[in-house]
Design an enzyme around this catalytic site. Sequence first.
Site, short mmCIF file in Angstrom:
data_model
loop_
_atom_site.label_atom_id
_atom_site.label_comp_id
_atom_site.label_asym_id
_atom_site.label_seq_id
_atom_site.Cartn_x
_atom_site.Cartn_y
_atom_site.Cartn_z
CG ASP A 225 -2.21 1.02 1.12
OD1 ASP A 225 -2.22 1.64 -0.03
OD2 ASP A 225 -2.86 1.13 2.07
CE1 TYR B 250 3.26 -6.70 3.68
CE2 TYR B 250 2.86 -9.00 3.69
CZ TYR B 250 2.71 -7.85 2.89
OH TYR B 250 2.24 -7.60 1.72
#
Length: 418
Positions: free
Chosen positions: A139, A194
């Site tokens: 993002d 992540y």
Amino acid sequence: MFKIRPLLSALVNHIQLIDRNGCKFLCTMMSEESPDQQAAKLLKRPNEENEESAERAAKRVKAEGEHTEDDKKYPKKKVVLLLAYSGKGYYGMQRNPKNSQFRTIEDDLVTALVKSGCIPENHGDDMKKMSFQRCARTDKGVSAAGQVVSLKLRLIEDIIEKINEHLPPQIKVLGLKRVTQGFNSKNNCDARTYCYMLPTVAFSPKDYDTEKAAAFRLEPETLQKANRLFTLYKGTHNFHNFTSQKAPTDPSARRYITEMSCGEPFVRNSYEFAVITVRGQSFMLHQIRKMIGLVIAVIKGYAKEQVMERSWGQEKVDVPKAPGLGLVLERVHFDRYNKRFGGDGLHERLEWDREEEAIKAFKEAHIYPTIIETECEEGSMVSWMATLPIHDFEATVSETQDSKDQKQENADEGNNSD
């Protein structure tokens, strides 16, 4: 008078005959130009109109000839690139040609591939021509230390160095490996890891004075509680409340999480930070940020612990989304590919042990300082914490505050990816 009339009558009959045959040679009859001269004049305008397109075609043929020579010297091969980048200032990873004003990581990468001679220029306009695929979309503002993209390119000499010459400092190719022709970095990826770096003041009580954010230190008991809550995410759950525009009955909302925990805190620039690590098969848009946001809301006392169980049910739950600044794609995993092809003697295992030092150095130079300095200067986490009271964690809602924010983001950014 009588002599003229037959002549006029004959002329009219001749013209009518010509019209019936679909020809108009009246001007020819009245002209003294030769047939070749008339043909040249008739063809002159189409030739002028086609001149420019013919010139373009000649240039294209010449360029294709040059590309053919390059392809003969350096045949295109299927490879993967290990990519690291700081996402600050970029509108995510994925290229969006319809919104070229929103600069993405792939925009700069493709430009570097063209300038370095790794791909023909027309491949930059149509990425399908080089079979390009990224392992994970990220993002706006999200960084990566271990992104992997697959594509076909010319294996020129000193290829990594030449690509990096045309990249900005905050994007770097760290490794390259040959893969099978049918390899697809997205489809062949088994799992993604992540990390999320955040100031520990995020776990402070809701009545804590955030003006003293630098002085906050996380208590061991609070860290233990956070890790207990993160453990609840392990396994397969319906995460339809942790993304946007996903129905609870949509099978794709079910995601498998294998690991999630928060590490020991450390101090940087007088502020205390901690890193949350999560590994899963795949993640939806904003899913990780919402998973972290909900745990923070519970720790701070805005929501009850039971809301986590309820969020995996059929009803709509208002789940807050933590800032994107601290999120980093740490590593992608290809266990099945490695098991099938890693030991065949022809292909390398997709592991990056030799690049570990380079990955660590890039994070220390470009990713961590950006997160820490931006957080200390702008206070994105503290600002986001101030929005938690507007979320309603008890009621079932038809449109959450976060979904309203998402609509606005989509309108503003034009390119959202995770």
